[in-house]
Enzyme design. Structure first.
Site, PDB file in Angstrom:
ATOM      1  N   HIS A 234       0.855  -1.192   0.000  1.00  0.00           N
ATOM      2  CA  HIS A 234       0.000   0.000   0.000  1.00  0.00           C
ATOM      3  C   HIS A 234       0.888   1.239   0.000  1.00  0.00           C
ATOM      4  O   HIS A 234       0.850   2.068   0.904  1.00  0.00           O
ATOM      5  CB  HIS A 234      -0.940  -0.027   1.198  1.00  0.00           C
TER       6      HIS A 234
ATOM      7  N   ASP B  20      -5.933 -13.230   0.544  1.00  0.00           N
ATOM      8  CA  ASP B  20      -6.522 -11.910   0.820  1.00  0.00           C
ATOM      9  C   ASP B  20      -8.043 -12.059   0.926  1.00  0.00           C
ATOM     10  O   ASP B  20      -8.807 -11.187   0.518  1.00  0.00           O
ATOM     11  CB  ASP B  20      -6.156 -10.905  -0.267  1.00  0.00           C
TER      12      ASP B  20
END
Length: 371
Positions: free
Chosen positions: A186, A262
């Site tokens: 991220h 995920d």
């Protein structure tokens, strides 16, 4: 627990063995000789799958706290995942505390038909607010003192950071020194930021290609740093998050690329609305998205990840390593992710079409009807 045995094509660190495994909580012995699975029609026996990035499943989200992690561990066990990391989202501090406290309790007590919870992957909040992906906007800079406080709630096995944030490079060095696996993710960081983070002790990349600066031949970005320098990186092989061509590129470049799901609360559930941290997400046609269309985690399970890798042309032994052994090695777990005497009896039995037939977690057979 009384001893048990299973027979078939056994994938060991030395290669395929056609024979029998004797085990209780741990593997006692492997009997048989080297064999080619293509020469018979018997089942495959692989090391149990290990998932280092799990947000949810069966309608439950890790950030709920309480018993949610147990429901999540159960649905993933049914798909061959014998151990996992509960994974957080960016959120106000009190919500992260609640999630980690529940993970910490689950680490100490595995329920029936549940994956072993090894600890936590702290994916948020120490990320770049300009590259949130599906993370709620509670990103902030980290301090060593705060991470140490969180570590007291649950073992932080993996922690994702954006290295370009002020103070984070020094933090990477400090956390790596304490034995944590620090991942880059991220992030809007450059290639040089990624190289610097690796030099400071970062050891992996969070969902490679997703939510990071991409590869360009004059600006290699964070993806370029991973492809050029990483030994380990996680990747989501649901064939939605990453194009098969990009997966093949990463497989050639990163020696110990391993797979994660995920996965979200929508895993194992019908189409509809579910929670991912503070976000409402929508499951439709196998994908999970925010209202604006942004991918928001997945509905992947590691048995499907294995089949996807084989479908891309990987030999079964290589695909197995990427859903099990490499993740174990990344965490330094020599007693998981491999079938050898003395290792935990974490085993997955697959038919010739790579469908789950049986799952054993620390020697206990899971009831695959206990959904």
């Amino acid at each position: 627990m009384s001893g048990a045995t299973i027979q078939g094509n056994i994938l060991t660190p030395a290669g395929w063995v056609h024979g029998e495994i004797a085990f209780e909580e741990r593997i006692a012995a492997i009997h048989g000789g080297a064999g080619n699975p293509e020469s018979n029609g018997d089942d495959y026996i692989l090391p149990g799958f290990i998932d280092l990035h799990v947000h949810g499943g069966a309608g439950k989200d890790v950030m709920e706290g309480g018993d949610a992690i147990h429901t999540i561990a159960k649905i993933h066990a049914l798909h061959g995942t014998t151990s996992l990391l509960g994974t957080t989202m960016t959120a106000p501090q009190e919500e992260i505390d609640i999630a980690l406290a529940a993970i910490g309790k689950a680490v100490k007590q595995r329920g029936k038909n549940e994956s072993r919870v090894l600890g936590a992957h702290l994916e948020g909040p120490y990320i770049n607010s300009g590259k949130l992906g599906a993370q709620p906007n509670f990103a902030r800079a980290a301090t060593l003192e705060e991470v140490q406080r969180l570590e007291a709630l649950a073992p932080l096995k993996v922690i994702t950071v954006a290295p370009e944030i002020a103070g984070h490079l020094q933090l990477v060095r400090e956390l790596a020194g304490e034995g944590m696996r620090v991942q880059i993710g991220h992030t809007l960081g450059s290639y040089d930021d990624g190289v610097a983070a690796i030099e400071h002790g970062a050891s992996g990349f969070t969902h490679l290609f997703n939510a990071m600066s991409g590869l360009h031949h004059r600006e290699p970005g964070m993806v370029g740093a991973a492809l050029a320098h990483a030994e380990y990186a996680e990747l989501i092989p649901d064939l939605l998050h990453v194009h098969p061509g990009a997966i093949r590129t990463a497989l050639r470049a990163i020696p110990r690329l391993y797979c994660v799901t995920d996965s979200t609360a929508a895993t194992g559930m019908p189409d509809g609305e579910y929670m991912l941290g503070r976000h409402t997400v929508h499951k439709c046609m196998g994908g999970v998205r925010l209202p604006d269309g942004t991918l928001a985690g997945s509905t992947l399970t590691l048995d499907q990840a294995l089949r996807n890798l084989v479908g891309l042309g990987l030999p079964l032994a290589d695909a197995s390593a990427r859903v099990s052994t490499h993740a174990a090695d990344y965490l330094g777990l020599q007693e998981r992710g491999r079938i050898k005497a003395g290792a935990y009896a974490d085993l997955v039995v697959l038919d010739r079409d790579l469908n789950i037939k049986a799952v054993y977690i620390e020697g206990e057979r899971c009831d695959l009807n206990d959904a």
